[in-house]
Design a protein around this motif. Structure first.
Motif, PDB file in Angstrom:
ATOM      1  N   GLU A  40       0.822  -1.211   0.000  1.00  0.00           N
ATOM      2  CA  GLU A  40       0.000   0.000   0.000  1.00  0.00           C
ATOM      3  C   GLU A  40       0.854   1.258   0.000  1.00  0.00           C
ATOM      4  OE1 GLU A  40      -2.833  -0.117   3.141  1.00  0.00           O
ATOM      5  OE2 GLU A  40      -3.822  -1.942   2.433  1.00  0.00           O
ATOM      6  N   GLU A  41       2.015   1.198   0.650  1.00  0.00           N
ATOM      7  CA  GLU A  41       2.855   2.385   0.736  1.00  0.00           C
ATOM      8  C   GLU A  41       3.725   2.578  -0.508  1.00  0.00           C
ATOM      9  OE1 GLU A  41       5.040  -0.971   2.917  1.00  0.00           O
ATOM     10  OE2 GLU A  41       2.984  -0.226   2.686  1.00  0.00           O
ATOM     11  N   ASP A  42       3.762   1.574  -1.396  1.00  0.00           N
ATOM     12  CA  ASP A  42       4.559   1.694  -2.614  1.00  0.00           C
ATOM     13  C   ASP A  42       3.955   2.726  -3.560  1.00  0.00           C
ATOM     14  OD1 ASP A  42       6.437  -0.221  -1.924  1.00  0.00           O
ATOM     15  OD2 ASP A  42       5.343  -1.867  -2.877  1.00  0.00           O
ATOM     16  N   GLU A  43       4.780   3.637  -4.048  1.00  0.00           N
ATOM     17  CA  GLU A  43       4.361   4.549  -5.103  1.00  0.00           C
ATOM     18  C   GLU A  43       4.921   4.021  -6.409  1.00  0.00           C
ATOM     19  OE1 GLU A  43       4.382   8.769  -4.422  1.00  0.00           O
ATOM     20  OE2 GLU A  43       5.014   8.461  -2.344  1.00  0.00           O
ATOM     21  N   ALA A  44       4.099   4.051  -7.448  1.00  0.00           N
ATOM     22  CA  ALA A  44       4.513   3.442  -8.702  1.00  0.00           C
ATOM     23  C   ALA A  44       4.375   4.419  -9.862  1.00  0.00           C
ATOM     24  CB  ALA A  44       3.682   2.192  -8.982  1.00  0.00           C
ATOM     25  N   VAL A  45       5.248   4.240 -10.838  1.00  0.00           N
ATOM     26  CA  VAL A  45       5.137   4.924 -12.118  1.00  0.00           C
ATOM     27  C   VAL A  45       4.893   3.837 -13.159  1.00  0.00           C
ATOM     28  CG1 VAL A  45       6.279   6.328 -13.868  1.00  0.00           C
ATOM     29  CG2 VAL A  45       6.660   6.803 -11.438  1.00  0.00           C
ATOM     30  N   ILE A  46       3.761   3.940 -13.858  1.00  0.00           N
ATOM     31  CA  ILE A  46       3.364   2.933 -14.838  1.00  0.00           C
ATOM     32  C   ILE A  46       3.572   3.492 -16.240  1.00  0.00           C
ATOM     33  CG2 ILE A  46       1.512   1.427 -15.651  1.00  0.00           C
ATOM     34  CD1 ILE A  46       2.213   0.945 -12.720  1.00  0.00           C
ATOM     35  N   THR A  47       4.307   2.766 -17.076  1.00  0.00           N
ATOM     36  CA  THR A  47       4.368   3.109 -18.490  1.00  0.00           C
ATOM     37  C   THR A  47       3.696   1.976 -19.262  1.00  0.00           C
ATOM     38  OG1 THR A  47       6.563   2.103 -18.783  1.00  0.00           O
ATOM     39  CG2 THR A  47       6.486   4.422 -18.208  1.00  0.00           C
ATOM     40  N   CYS A  48       3.079   2.330 -20.380  1.00  0.00           N
ATOM     41  CA  CYS A  48       2.257   1.340 -21.088  1.00  0.00           C
ATOM     42  C   CYS A  48       2.370   1.548 -22.593  1.00  0.00           C
ATOM     43  CB  CYS A  48       0.801   1.471 -20.634  1.00  0.00           C
ATOM     44  SG  CYS A  48      -0.309   0.221 -21.311  1.00  0.00           S
ATOM     45  N   ALA A  49       2.758   0.490 -23.283  1.00  0.00           N
ATOM     46  CA  ALA A  49       2.821   0.565 -24.741  1.00  0.00           C
ATOM     47  C   ALA A  49       1.414   0.681 -25.319  1.00  0.00           C
ATOM     48  CB  ALA A  49       3.509  -0.684 -25.295  1.00  0.00           C
ATOM     49  N   THR A 100      10.102   6.772  -2.327  1.00  0.00           N
ATOM     50  CA  THR A 100      10.600   5.624  -3.072  1.00  0.00           C
ATOM     51  C   THR A 100       9.545   5.168  -4.070  1.00  0.00           C
ATOM     52  OG1 THR A 100      11.961   4.901  -1.202  1.00  0.00           O
ATOM     53  CG2 THR A 100      11.443   3.246  -2.880  1.00  0.00           C
ATOM     54  N   HIS A 101       9.957   4.981  -5.306  1.00  0.00           N
ATOM     55  CA  HIS A 101       9.030   4.602  -6.361  1.00  0.00           C
ATOM     56  C   HIS A 101       9.417   3.263  -6.995  1.00  0.00           C
ATOM     57  CE1 HIS A 101       8.023   8.865  -6.066  1.00  0.00           C
ATOM     58  NE2 HIS A 101       6.934   8.621  -6.770  1.00  0.00           N
ATOM     59  N   LYS A 102       8.403   2.550  -7.489  1.00  0.00           N
ATOM     60  CA  LYS A 102       8.593   1.354  -8.292  1.00  0.00           C
ATOM     61  C   LYS A 102       8.231   1.710  -9.734  1.00  0.00           C
ATOM     62  CE  LYS A 102       9.496  -1.175  -4.657  1.00  0.00           C
ATOM     63  NZ  LYS A 102      10.862  -1.718  -4.405  1.00  0.00           N
ATOM     64  N   PHE A 103       8.941   1.121 -10.679  1.00  0.00           N
ATOM     65  CA  PHE A 103       8.729   1.428 -12.094  1.00  0.00           C
ATOM     66  C   PHE A 103       8.282   0.162 -12.811  1.00  0.00           C
ATOM     67  CE2 PHE A 103      11.662   4.442 -10.327  1.00  0.00           C
ATOM     68  CZ  PHE A 103      11.189   5.660 -10.799  1.00  0.00           C
ATOM     69  N   ILE A 104       7.093   0.226 -13.427  1.00  0.00           N
ATOM     70  CA  ILE A 104       6.489  -0.946 -14.052  1.00  0.00           C
ATOM     71  C   ILE A 104       6.030  -0.578 -15.463  1.00  0.00           C
ATOM     72  CG2 ILE A 104       4.678  -2.697 -13.906  1.00  0.00           C
ATOM     73  CD1 ILE A 104       4.490  -2.094 -10.909  1.00  0.00           C
ATOM     74  N   THR A 105       6.348  -1.438 -16.418  1.00  0.00           N
ATOM     75  CA  THR A 105       5.880  -1.261 -17.788  1.00  0.00           C
ATOM     76  C   THR A 105       4.965  -2.418 -18.163  1.00  0.00           C
ATOM     77  OG1 THR A 105       7.874  -0.093 -18.489  1.00  0.00           O
ATOM     78  CG2 THR A 105       6.559  -1.096 -20.210  1.00  0.00           C
ATOM     79  N   PHE A 106       3.852  -2.106 -18.819  1.00  0.00           N
ATOM     80  CA  PHE A 106       2.955  -3.126 -19.357  1.00  0.00           C
ATOM     81  C   PHE A 106       2.961  -3.027 -20.883  1.00  0.00           C
ATOM     82  CE2 PHE A 106       1.078  -2.421 -15.123  1.00  0.00           C
ATOM     83  CZ  PHE A 106       1.013  -3.734 -14.671  1.00  0.00           C
TER      84      PHE A 106
END
Length: 266
Positions: A40-49, A100-106
Motif C-alpha cells: 500500500e505504501e509503494d508509489e509506482a510509475v506505470i508506463t504502457c505501450a 521511493t518509487h517502483k517502475f512498471i511497464t505493461f
C-alpha cells in the motif's frame, strides 16, 4: 508469508472500475494481479505501450489508473520507463526526490515481441531497475487480431486465416522468454491468471530485486480467440495443465519450474 487470497483481493484497486476493457479480458486481470503485488505504501510509475490496455484505460484527460501513468508509442515503452527510472535515480542522488518509487511497464505481445523489442533489449542490457510485464494474448488484438511473432503455429488470425487456401500461421511462435533470459538480467518469470498465488509471489520477488525484471503472463483474449468471456480463467488453467504454457522463473540465471509445471514433468 503464505499467499492469502482474501487479504490480497481486499487491497485497494490500483486499476479500478471505469475503464473500457472487455469483460473477462485477460490483460486487465493480469494488471490487477500485478498491482496487488505492490504494498500500500509503494508509489509506482506505470508506463504502457500502445494497445488494448492503453486505449481502453487512458484517454486524456481521463484515466483509470491510480498511479502515475505514461502512455508510450508501441516501440518505446522500455525506453521511456528506463529514462524515467534513470531520471529518478539522479534526482534521488541530488536529494530532490524523497519518496521511493517502483517502475512498471505493461505491454502486449505485439509491443513486446515485435515492435518494442529493440527498446526492451536496450533497457535490459543497461539493467534499469524496473519490472516489465508482457500480457501475452498471442496477436495484435487492438488493431484487428493480426498475427504477431507470439502467435502459435497454425493459429487463425485475420492475417493468417484458416481455410481452403491456408492452414493458419505458418511460422513457429517466438520463444521470447528464453531470449530475455539470455540477457542475464536478475529475474525472468512466466505466470498464469489461473494461479494468482504463483503470480503474486513472482511479482513480490521481482519488485524486491534490484535491476531489470521481466514477467510474461498468459492472457487469453476471448474476442480474438473466440471463446465465451466467462472461460478466461479456465483456458488459462488448461494451458498450464496441458503443458501448453510452462510456469517457471529464473533468478540470476538459475532456472526452476513452478510446482504446477514441475508436476507435469515428474
Amino acid at each position: 508469508m503464505a499467499y492469502n487470497l482474501k487479504q490480497t483481493l481486499n487491497k485497494e484497486e490500483r486499476l479500478p472500475p471505469g475503464h473500457r476493457m472487455c469483460a473477462g479480458c485477460g490483460a486487465t486481470i493480469a494488471v490487477r494481479n500485478v498491482l496487488r503485488g505492490l504494498h500500500e505504501e509503494d508509489e509506482a510509475v506505470i508506463t504502457c505501450a500502445t494497445g488494448c490496455l492503453e486505449v481502453s484505460s487512458f484517454m486524456y484527460p481521463y484515466t483509470a489508473w491510480k498511479d502515475s501513468f505514461i502512455h508510450n508509442a508501441f516501440e518505446n515503452a522500455g525506453a521511456t520507463c528506463s529514462g524515467v527510472e534513470a531520471a529518478y535515480r539522479a534526482l534521488k542522488k541530488k536529494g530532490k526526490v524523497k519518496n521511493t518509487h517502483k517502475f512498471i511497464t505493461f505491454g502486449g505481445d505485439g509491443g513486446t515481441y515485435d515492435i518494442g523489442f529493440q527498446s526492451l533489449s536496450g533497457a535490459m542490457e543497461r539493467n534499469h531497475d524496473m519490472v516489465y510485464v508482457c500480457y501475452d494474448n498471442g496477436a495484435y488484438m487492438n488493431t484487428g487480431i493480426q498475427r504477431s511473432s507470439a502467435t502459435p503455429m497454425y493459429a487463425d488470425t485475420t492475417t493468417t486465416p484458416v481455410g481452403s487456401e491456408s492452414d493458419g500461421k505458418a511460422q513457429n511462435r517466438k520463444d521470447l522468454t528464453q531470449v530475455i533470459a539470455a540477457h542475464n538480467i536478475p529475474y525472468v518469470a512466466t505466470a498464469s491468471l489461473a494461479f494468482p498465488g504463483d503470480l503474486y509471489d513472482k511479482v513480490v520477488k521481482a519488485k524486491s530485486l534490484s535491476g531489470f525484471k521481466y514477467i510474461e503472463i498468459f492472457a487469453p483474449c476471448y474476442t480474438g480467440w473466440q471463446f465465451p468471456a466467462a472461460d478466461t480463467i479456465e483456458l488459462s488453467r488448461m494451458a498450464v495443465k496441458t503443458g501448453a504454457w510452462l510456469l517457471w522463473e529464473a533468478e540470476y540465471g538459475k532456472m526452476k519450474f513452478s510446482p504446477q509445471t514441475e508436476r507435469l514433468i515428474n
